[in-house]
Design an enzyme around this catalytic site. Structure first.
Site, short mmCIF file in Angstrom:
data_model
loop_
_atom_site.label_atom_id
_atom_site.label_comp_id
_atom_site.label_asym_id
_atom_site.label_seq_id
_atom_site.Cartn_x
_atom_site.Cartn_y
_atom_site.Cartn_z
N CYS A 45 6.90 6.72 6.67
CA CYS A 45 6.24 7.67 5.77
C CYS A 45 6.99 7.84 4.46
CB CYS A 45 6.02 9.01 6.46
SG CYS A 45 7.51 10.00 6.77
N ASP A 46 8.30 7.63 4.43
CA ASP A 46 9.06 7.73 3.18
C ASP A 46 8.51 6.81 2.09
OD1 ASP A 46 10.41 8.06 5.64
OD2 ASP A 46 12.38 7.94 4.73
#
Length: 334
Positions: free
Chosen positions: A118-119
């Site tokens: 998700c980063d």
């Protein structure tokens, strides 16, 4: 904010590369601080960094992390500074259009899509949107949408309104699922901070009439409501969003990213000032308590991928970046 900048510039982290994602995230904070203050110190830091780096990204065109530093380069070009964006253009085009095994997915590990963690939604989409705006070419956005939706479909928990960090933290209903000691799913504060702050950056440069802008706005508002409800009494967010009892302290990098995003939402009319301004001012007050008199920003969880503790001595350049991003939008509050 200036103290934080000066301390960080005097104490550069020993990163894998001066063009890696940690510096990309830090200098994104410097960009935002310069935008709102116009202070020469921020601009000088950005120009010196770009010159040192010879306007280069890092080396892995297929990895979203290595695009992050380009956000600063695009900003310098946008405000009229002399900038060499040829390396930026190359890595963006290669990232979006050049074939690589990550794009085909893997059956043996978590790398099932291009942006499998998700980063990545902080590291690449804001860069692509800023570049598309600079070039006045929405074709980059359409390609970005495709990869963003892959990540959303894989990692977004529509019940919890939070993102799993990567495929290792998805629940399948099996006894082997990763979970907190209290039985809850593991949702990492900084990971969700990357997503929410990345959405604010993305929406800043996304055309108002862009066809799927409503999707990004709705996701931003949905996540913001959830994050607001998870703020702790002290003003910060814990490293584990659904298990705050795991660690007895707040954490600055995730909290700084949340503060920036929520304040941005208020300043841009996506979030209610009445409902959200008390939340962000409380958070900023708490963030200031994590800064030492010399400017150093502590209580930053080290590089990782899941909730871990921090302390007053733990710092990272991306934590300083999150602090600067938060401060930039606090200054914009009316």
């Amino acid at each position: 904010m200036l103290k934080a900048l000066k301390w960080q510039e005097a104490n550069p982290i020993q990163a894998k590369s001066p063009t890696d994602w940690t510096n990309g995230a830090y200098y994104t904070g410097v960009v935002k601080a310069n935008e709102v203050t116009g202070s020469k110190e921020y601009l000088d830091a950005l120009k010196a960094m770009a010159k040192r780096n010879n306007w280069q990204p890092w080396e892995r065109f297929y990895n979203a992390d290595d695009l992050a530093i380009c956000y600063s380069y695009i900003y310098l070009k946008y405000i009229g500074e002399q900038a060499n964006l040829e390396p930026t253009a190359k890595i963006i085009n290669d990232h979006l259009y050049k074939d690589y095994s990550w794009k085909n997915g893997s059956k043996t590990d978590e790398k099932k899509i291009l942006w499998w963690w998700c980063d990545a939604l902080f590291m690449a989409p804001p860069v692509i949107a800023a570049y598309a705006k600079l070039e006045r070419d929405d074709s980059y956005l359409k390609e970005m949408d495709k990869y963003y939706m892959e990540t959303y479909d894989l990692l977004y928990d529509k019940k919890e309104h939070l993102f799993a960090r990567d495929g290792r933290f998805l629940w399948t209903g099996e006894s082997t699922d990763k979970k907190e000691d209290n039985g809850n799913k593991i949702f990492w504060s900084r990971g969700n901070g990357w997503v929410l702050a990345g959405l604010a950056l993305l929406l800043t440069d996304l055309p108002k009439d862009y066809p799927i802008r409503p999707f990004y706005e709705n996701l931003f508002k949905e996540m913001s409501e959830r994050i607001k409800g998870l703020q702790q009494d002290g003003g910060l967010w814990k490293t584990s969003l659904l298990s705050p009892e795991s660690f007895d302290h707040g954490e600055v990098s995730g909290s700084g990213l949340f503060t920036y995003a929520l304040a941005w939402g208020v300043n841009n009319g996506l979030l209610s000032k009445t409902d959200y301004q008390p939340c962000v001012t409380k958070a900023w007050t708490a963030l200031l308590k994590c800064q030492e008199p010399n400017g150093k920003v502590g209580w930053v969880q080290n590089i990782g991928f899941d909730p871990k503790p921090a302390d007053s001595e733990s710092w990272q350049n991306f934590g300083t970046g999150a602090f600067l991003m938060a401060g930039s939008e606090i200054l914009n509050l009316n």
